[in-house]
Scaffold this active site. Structure first.
Site, short mmCIF file in Angstrom:
data_model
loop_
_atom_site.label_atom_id
_atom_site.label_comp_id
_atom_site.label_asym_id
_atom_site.label_seq_id
_atom_site.Cartn_x
_atom_site.Cartn_y
_atom_site.Cartn_z
N CYS A 47 30.20 30.99 4.48
CA CYS A 47 31.59 30.68 4.11
C CYS A 47 32.41 30.32 5.35
O CYS A 47 32.68 31.18 6.20
CB CYS A 47 32.21 31.87 3.38
SG CYS A 47 33.99 31.75 3.14
N CYS A 50 35.83 32.15 5.77
CA CYS A 50 35.61 33.57 6.07
C CYS A 50 35.56 33.80 7.58
O CYS A 50 35.96 34.86 8.07
CB CYS A 50 34.31 34.06 5.44
SG CYS A 50 34.29 34.01 3.63
#
Length: 302
Positions: A47, A50
């Protein structure tokens, strides 16, 4: 030293931010949130957002100094808990307090929003005893235990370097101990965020009045001069300083008010400025302040 209101376990840096598995979720999130709010960051190695949000959250949690904790849950490795909490996209952040989710957001957000989010959560658990410690330090100072007060104020600043009440209190404690140089040094290096705070201004005013007291003349002689020459404004101003240095604060205020009444613009408004310095050095609800401000207002706006 431990942080105020914090347990030894919570003081350990490793307990503030940790990777949490499904087996540990109940202990390190649900149960832990009964003591302090816990932020849960649901993320995955693939991700992109993230990788930005995670470090920013960790920095904000670390800056909160134990008022919140953070659990990092890798959704790839902990799919059951992610499913139970209906995590549909990442990054997703939940906040738990008293065993229940109380706030959250999805996606990467600006740093200002992260700070606001963490600050809001930190407030849920109170100030961790700092307020009580500040009250205790003020009581010590009022009772003459300036050394103990200084130590307590310094300890509080160790937890919150920009706590204006503690900073002003530490300056006043040094003044009470006769440590004028230390007090001046503190005021010269006050954090910009609290430089204009009322508590710091009060300490600065006390220092200014203390310096004036060192050169104040004898009250009796100055009083004779004022009685003999009521329009000698400098003599009346000097008398006010001498009265304040002698601890006769109300008398000093009355002389300054009289000077404002006679010539409010004398010496570039020196009497009014001196009154404000005295008011700032006292507590806002002090009877001398309340009465003095009321009389000053009536003179200025009559």
């Amino acid at each position: 030293m431990l942080e105020f209101g914090q347990t030894k376990d919570a003081a350990e840096a490793g307990d503030l931010i940790r990777d949490v598995s499904e087996a540990e979720f109940m202990t390190h999130v649900i149960e832990a949130s009964r003591e302090v709010p816990v932020i849960v960051d649901f993320w995955a190695p693939w991700c992109g957002p993230c990788k930005t949000l995670g470090p920013a959250l960790e920095a904000a949690v670390t800056a909160a100094r134990g008022k919140v904790r953070m659990a990092k849950v890798n959704v790839d490795e902990n799919q059951m808990i992610a499913g139970q909490l209906r995590i549909q996209s990442i990054p997703t952040v939940y906040a738990f307090w008293q065993g229940k989710p109380v706030d959250g957001f999805q996606g990467a957000v600006p740093g200002s929003e992260i700070k606001a989010f963490v600050d809001k959560l930190a407030a849920l658990a109170g100030d961790g005893g700092l307020g009580e410690a500040l009250d205790a330090a003020e009581a010590m100072l009022g009772e003459g235990a300036a050394v103990d007060a200084a130590e307590t104020f310094a300890a509080i600043l160790g937890e919150e370097p920009e706590n204006a009440r503690a900073y002003g209190g530490l300056v006043r404690a040094h003044l009470a101990l006769g440590n004028q140089e230390q007090a001046e040094g503190l005021l010269a290096n006050v954090p910009a965020a609290i430089a204009g705070a009322a508590e710091v201004e009060a300490a600065r005013a006390q220092l200014a009045l203390l310096k004036q007291a060192a050169t104040a003349g004898p009250v009796a002689e100055l009083l004779d001069r004022v009685l003999a020459h009521p329009d000698d404004h400098q003599a009346r101003f000097d008398l006010a300083q001498a009265l304040h240095a002698a601890g006769k604060i109300e008398g000093a205020v009355e002389e300054l008010l009289e000077l404002v009444k006679r010539d409010r613009e004398w010496n570039d408004g020196a009497a009014k400025k001196q009154l404000f310095t005295i008011f700032e050095a006292l507590k806002p609800n002090d009877p001398v302040v309340l009465k003095g401000r009321r009389k000053l207002s009536s003179l200025l706006f009559a």
